[in-house]
Motif scaffolding. Structure first.
Motif, mmCIF file in Angstrom:
data_model
loop_
_atom_site.group_PDB
_atom_site.id
_atom_site.type_symbol
_atom_site.label_atom_id
_atom_site.label_comp_id
_atom_site.label_asym_id
_atom_site.label_seq_id
_atom_site.Cartn_x
_atom_site.Cartn_y
_atom_site.Cartn_z
ATOM 1 N N ILE A 139 1.759 2.322 -4.509
ATOM 2 C CA ILE A 139 3.068 1.710 -4.704
ATOM 3 C C ILE A 139 3.888 1.823 -3.417
ATOM 4 C CG2 ILE A 139 5.230 1.844 -6.012
ATOM 5 C CD1 ILE A 139 3.491 2.772 -8.428
ATOM 6 N N ALA A 140 3.787 2.969 -2.734
ATOM 7 C CA ALA A 140 4.501 3.156 -1.466
ATOM 8 C C ALA A 140 3.996 2.172 -0.410
ATOM 9 C CB ALA A 140 4.351 4.594 -0.982
ATOM 10 N N GLU A 141 2.698 1.915 -0.374
ATOM 11 C CA GLU A 141 2.143 0.942 0.575
ATOM 12 C C GLU A 141 2.672 -0.462 0.283
ATOM 13 O OE1 GLU A 141 -2.105 1.395 0.252
ATOM 14 O OE2 GLU A 141 -2.067 3.377 1.202
ATOM 15 N N LYS A 142 2.749 -0.813 -0.976
ATOM 16 C CA LYS A 142 3.282 -2.119 -1.359
ATOM 17 C C LYS A 142 4.767 -2.212 -1.006
ATOM 18 C CE LYS A 142 0.071 -2.880 -5.177
ATOM 19 N NZ LYS A 142 -0.037 -3.094 -6.632
ATOM 20 N N TYR A 143 5.494 -1.116 -1.242
ATOM 21 C CA TYR A 143 6.912 -1.069 -0.886
ATOM 22 C C TYR A 143 7.077 -1.320 0.617
ATOM 23 C CZ TYR A 143 11.549 0.812 0.052
ATOM 24 O OH TYR A 143 12.841 0.966 0.486
ATOM 25 N N TRP A 144 6.259 -0.639 1.420
ATOM 26 C CA TRP A 144 6.348 -0.775 2.881
ATOM 27 C C TRP A 144 6.082 -2.220 3.311
ATOM 28 C CZ3 TRP A 144 8.446 0.978 6.969
ATOM 29 C CH2 TRP A 144 7.961 0.643 8.235
#
Length: 155
Positions: A139-144
């Motif tokens: 999810i953090a990668e998608k957020y970035w």
């Protein structure tokens, strides 16, 4: 989107950081105030370019369990006893924090599924949150990927 970016440009000083944080988190006004007031005591987890902050703000019917910000923004945030009326005062100046919540959904919808956005917007119950915590890195990668084009706001 353009309207939100114009609003950010109107604000100076610590209130600008507050407004930029609203843009990158989509948190409600009260949640932003709590974030700044409790910044030093909140648990944070570092995922390369993204900082995940465990907010755990549970109010009567609204809640926020966690939020994400780019690491560069997290490094600029510091604990600050912002006033209870900061959101009202910004609104009087034409800066609507509620609009940033809608922009947050629009930005994240480019890379995330609706249930992942609901997690960051505090629209899931605690049982589902526990399930998605296992997938925080993804999810953090998608957020970035969704937000990296807006880093110019605080550089």
């Amino acid at each position: 989107m353009e309207q939100a970016l114009e609003m950010i440009e109107k604000v100076k000083g610590k209130r600008r950081l507050f407004t930029i944080t609203a843009f990158f988190t989509g948190l409600r006004g009260k949640e932003l105030i709590l974030l700044f007031r409790n910044w030093n005591s909140l648990r944070k987890k570092d995922f390369e370019e993204v900082e995940v902050i465990e907010t755990g703000f549970i109010r009567r019917i609204k809640r926020s369990y966690l939020t994400m910000v780019p690491k560069q923004l997290a490094e600029q945030i510091e604990e600050w006893r912002c006033g209870d009326r900061i959101v009202e005062n910004l609104c009087k100046e034409g800066v609507k924090i509620s609009l940033f919540r809608k922009v947050h959904v629009a930005v994240l919808s480019k890379t995330m599924m609706p249930h992942e956005i609901d997690l960051l917007q505090g629209r899931l119950d605690s049982i589902l949150v526990k399930h998605y915590v296992k997938h925080l890195r993804e999810i953090a990668e998608k957020y970035w990927r969704a937000y990296k084009e807006f880093l110019f706001l605080f550089s």
